[in-house]
Write an enzyme that holds these catalytic residues in place. Sequence first.
Site, mmCIF file in Angstrom:
data_model
loop_
_atom_site.group_PDB
_atom_site.id
_atom_site.type_symbol
_atom_site.label_atom_id
_atom_site.label_comp_id
_atom_site.label_asym_id
_atom_site.label_seq_id
_atom_site.Cartn_x
_atom_site.Cartn_y
_atom_site.Cartn_z
ATOM 1 N N HIS A 307 0.794 -1.301 0.084
ATOM 2 C CA HIS A 307 -0.024 0.032 0.179
ATOM 3 C C HIS A 307 0.919 1.089 -0.026
ATOM 4 O O HIS A 307 1.983 1.252 0.545
ATOM 5 C CB HIS A 307 -1.037 0.202 1.199
ATOM 6 C CG HIS A 307 -2.033 0.985 1.198
ATOM 7 N ND1 HIS A 307 -1.784 2.266 1.449
ATOM 8 C CD2 HIS A 307 -3.333 0.846 0.924
ATOM 9 C CE1 HIS A 307 -3.062 2.879 1.464
ATOM 10 N NE2 HIS A 307 -4.039 2.222 1.031
ATOM 11 N N ASP A 364 -7.964 -3.999 -1.057
ATOM 12 C CA ASP A 364 -8.415 -4.028 -2.305
ATOM 13 C C ASP A 364 -8.284 -5.460 -2.650
ATOM 14 O O ASP A 364 -9.181 -6.000 -3.547
ATOM 15 C CB ASP A 364 -7.642 -3.201 -3.226
ATOM 16 C CG ASP A 364 -7.702 -1.749 -2.741
ATOM 17 O OD1 ASP A 364 -8.814 -1.347 -2.685
ATOM 18 O OD2 ASP A 364 -6.740 -1.052 -2.806
#
Length: 428
Positions: A307, A364
């Site tokens: 991330h 995600d």
Amino acid sequence: MSDIAEIKIDGKTYEFPVITGTEGEKAIDISKLRDLTGHITLDSGFKNTGSTKSAITFLDGELGVLKYRGYPIEQLAEKSTFLEVAYLLIYGVLPTATELNDLQAVISRHTLIHEDMKKFLDGYPSKSHPMAQLASLVCSLSTFYPESLNANSSKEEMNLTMIKLLAKFPTIVSFIYKKSLGHPLIYPKNKYDYVTNFMNMIFGQRTEEIEIDPVVVSAMNTLLILHADHEQNCSSSTVRIVGSSDCNLYASVSAGISALWGPLHGGANQAVIEMLELIKADGGDTEKWINKAKDKNDPFRMMGFGHRVYKNFDPRAKIIKKACDDILEKLGINDPVLEIAKKLEEAALSDPYFIDRKLYPNVDFYSGIIYRALGFPTDMFTVLFALGRLPGWIAQWKEMHENKEPIGRPRQVYVGNVDMEFVDIEKR
């Protein structure tokens, strides 16, 4: 530690105050830098620039911490509902049982959208992207509720505008989805809570009553909570900067939807599934694609791992992994793409290459798997992300207005041509 920062320019020293946030964050207040020195700062992508003081969300990427209004995301995901979290983000406190019931009741009175909005749906091309439809339909709410255009609305009027958007957003999303299937639209039912009502509009049929599995409702609640806000991200910052011009809430959120649409932001979970489909089409050899990801000369990148903000782990991923496991076990789905996802997850959690680089599966990765397991097409993933992010957008817009923040107006360093002489067209 000094609470003053010094900047030296052309032999002259200037002092600027250092501000400390409630979680210990440090910031140098350079709001008078240009007035005092004639200089500005250059920070492409605003990675080191604080655009506002906010009391909504705290994020520590190094330690993997995410809090809404001071409450750890782990506690909220385990113990609260999405509507509770929406109340918390927008109004600043957790609701009492009475306040939560009152919010649910007033939302139930505003879930219907104007029938004329269905004409917009009929006018869109059959293959148009759901995010384009969502952005335009949300913006069009301002035409049906022109009172929202008044920048000097009373507190009560502003609150009603926020309530209407919270109430109508799930209805709009469900209508977009049903239209894409060619199915009859399912209207909201006031007997359901916020998330169950949404799931019924999504999966319900005109021909029969259906029962929404509590495991599915729980997983969707968790997903929406985890997406509800994420500090000054691209779309939230967009909502604030558009709203800073005294633009109405509907148009400001519509701008946020457009910002979320990009694959570098809200479209990441769709990219995860597209990557898994690619691996499946190639034969499903996960080891081959893991090696490609390790090869710095290979352009392939593993989507859904690591991330930009979280340098250790994404705290939301640990929570959503359990919801993902619950959904897959409950539904008993036999999907080769999801099997590939499990193999990649296992590799990322055990392979030293991924561990050393802290490339753990992020929110995600798991959200894409859940949405696929529930039967959503990939182009609906970002729309569902938008539904979750809605309370955060509303809270950011509300806070910006209440703080009477100035209109957003970034500076630039000009690097174009200088002193050009105009040449008449016949001589060019």
